[in-house]
Design an enzyme around this catalytic site. Sequence first.
Site, PDB file in Angstrom:
ATOM      1  N   LYS A 220     -13.524  -0.923   5.508  1.00  0.00           N
ATOM      2  CA  LYS A 220     -14.038  -1.736   4.398  1.00  0.00           C
ATOM      3  C   LYS A 220     -15.102  -2.716   4.879  1.00  0.00           C
ATOM      4  O   LYS A 220     -16.148  -2.833   4.266  1.00  0.00           O
ATOM      5  CB  LYS A 220     -12.904  -2.529   3.743  1.00  0.00           C
ATOM      6  CG  LYS A 220     -11.587  -1.804   3.645  1.00  0.00           C
ATOM      7  CD  LYS A 220     -11.567  -0.725   2.597  1.00  0.00           C
ATOM      8  CE  LYS A 220     -10.282   0.069   2.719  1.00  0.00           C
ATOM      9  NZ  LYS A 220      -9.912   0.816   1.569  1.00  0.00           N
TER      10      LYS A 220
ATOM     11  N   ASP B 126      -0.819  -5.809   8.995  1.00  0.00           N
ATOM     12  CA  ASP B 126      -1.843  -4.872   8.543  1.00  0.00           C
ATOM     13  C   ASP B 126      -3.045  -5.689   8.084  1.00  0.00           C
ATOM     14  O   ASP B 126      -2.974  -6.409   7.091  1.00  0.00           O
ATOM     15  CB  ASP B 126      -1.289  -4.019   7.386  1.00  0.00           C
ATOM     16  CG  ASP B 126      -2.276  -2.928   6.978  1.00  0.00           C
ATOM     17  OD1 ASP B 126      -3.428  -2.961   7.440  1.00  0.00           O
ATOM     18  OD2 ASP B 126      -1.888  -2.049   6.181  1.00  0.00           O
TER      19      ASP B 126
ATOM     20  N   TRP C 234       0.872  -1.184   0.000  1.00  0.00           N
ATOM     21  CA  TRP C 234       0.000   0.000   0.000  1.00  0.00           C
ATOM     22  C   TRP C 234       0.909   1.235   0.000  1.00  0.00           C
ATOM     23  O   TRP C 234       1.831   1.316   0.836  1.00  0.00           O
ATOM     24  CB  TRP C 234      -0.869  -0.051   1.267  1.00  0.00           C
ATOM     25  CG  TRP C 234      -1.844   1.067   1.428  1.00  0.00           C
ATOM     26  CD1 TRP C 234      -2.712   1.561   0.484  1.00  0.00           C
ATOM     27  CD2 TRP C 234      -2.082   1.822   2.627  1.00  0.00           C
ATOM     28  NE1 TRP C 234      -3.471   2.563   1.028  1.00  0.00           N
ATOM     29  CE2 TRP C 234      -3.102   2.741   2.340  1.00  0.00           C
ATOM     30  CE3 TRP C 234      -1.535   1.800   3.905  1.00  0.00           C
ATOM     31  CZ2 TRP C 234      -3.587   3.637   3.286  1.00  0.00           C
ATOM     32  CZ3 TRP C 234      -2.012   2.688   4.842  1.00  0.00           C
ATOM     33  CH2 TRP C 234      -3.029   3.595   4.536  1.00  0.00           C
TER      34      TRP C 234
HETATM   35  C1  LMR Z   1      -6.888   2.063  -0.817  1.00  0.00           C
HETATM   36  O1  LMR Z   1      -5.813   1.446  -0.801  1.00  0.00           O
HETATM   37  O2  LMR Z   1      -7.449   2.433  -1.838  1.00  0.00           O
HETATM   38  C2  LMR Z   1      -7.556   2.359   0.489  1.00  0.00           C
HETATM   39  O3  LMR Z   1      -6.876   1.735   1.521  1.00  0.00           O
HETATM   40  C3  LMR Z   1      -7.785   3.788   0.710  1.00  0.00           C
HETATM   41  C4  LMR Z   1      -6.548   4.512   1.113  1.00  0.00           C
HETATM   42  O4  LMR Z   1      -6.587   5.157   2.168  1.00  0.00           O
HETATM   43  O5  LMR Z   1      -5.542   4.484   0.405  1.00  0.00           O
END
Ligand code: LMR
Length: 395
Positions: free
Chosen positions: A244, A209, A128
């Site tokens: 989510k 996570d 992420w």
């Molecule tokens: C995403 O990865 O799209 C979500 O977790 C929203 C974010 O905060 O990035």
Amino acid sequence: MFAELAEPPLDPILGLAQLLARDASPDKVDLGIGIYHDEQGKAPVLDCVKAAERWLVENQPSKRYLSSAGNPDFNLQMRGLLFPEGSDAYQRARTIQAPGGTGALRVASDLLKRLRPEGRVFIPGPTWPNHPGILKASGHEIVVYPYYDLASGALKFDAMMAALADLRANDTLLVHGCCHNPTGADLDIDQWSAVADLLEKAGAAVLVDLAYLGLGDGLEQDAAGVRLLASRLPELIVASSCSKNFAMYRERVGALTVVGGSEKDAVLAHAHTLPVIRTLYSMPPDHGAAVVAQVLDDATARAGWEVELRTMRERINTMRERLAARLAGQSARDYGFIARQRGMFTMLGISPEGVETLRRDHHVHLTSSGRVNVAGLNSKNVDRVADAIAAVSQG
Ligand code: LMR
């Protein structure tokens, strides 16, 4: 001070909202930010959440301050979602509420910096995009370990384990508990076990996570990795989110759970999160956590939530199958991995130029990394999106 500033770069995920808003096409498809859309393309408030909010409006007795740990009922319930009540891991765990999964990660990151100032944090490549920023904000040195092979859509497990052999006792390993963001590729139970062996040997810390619990194969199945780690390792830190699985994105509902070698250690670790929180944001906002606690405390409301969660999960998995099948019909490439992966995301190896073409010519919006939010697909758009992806993709 401000006049000299250059425009900052757009956030790779949140910044997409601006590009989406500029697209006037009635057929635009939002596969960017990780939000669940239903068959009608809407991101509605869950029925269980609406009912709990109504109850709270009538019955919440006070809005006085809570502690930095937030809502105690919520914390108990979140701990119970991770570890069965009465289990050894449940006893050895304590949970604090945090402003979303992001807030939980930042508290964990600051806590780790206080406890292991010299340690590095190993993160998967890719991960992420906010992970590196959060960790760097606490001053961590980051090491990226190989995780996913774009060409085959499979884990690079051997390469990952080879890279993790470099973990030292004061380092931390960051892993995604389920529904890996951005790839959708998760460890199986034997791979979790091999990671536990390695961590046992290295004595390194682990930060899980777990932002998508319940959106992969189910609440129990998605917790299997984290439970295995807790059964094998003395200590664990878990950042979870209700953004989510309760579709409460903007309410910022998350939790941080610390597992210690004993209940006493967990209580101590929990106490050490409180000064971190006090300086970051004093205490988390209550509303979303009070709603989640209300739903999980009540057997009927909880059963209703589990049905709504299952509906989301099954629709995502159906869309995975339909996207894979439609793409397979147009390419020699084996897209079976899309149907085998779990959670909201997959990565098809679309180049940034391809992503731009998708946006401009087909009104299909993804992150420039080529991450597809499968939860933005529906019966009406999935074939058109697959055809557009096939037209621009390289494989
Ligand atoms: C995403 O990865 O799209 C979500 O977790 C929203 C974010 O905060 O990035």
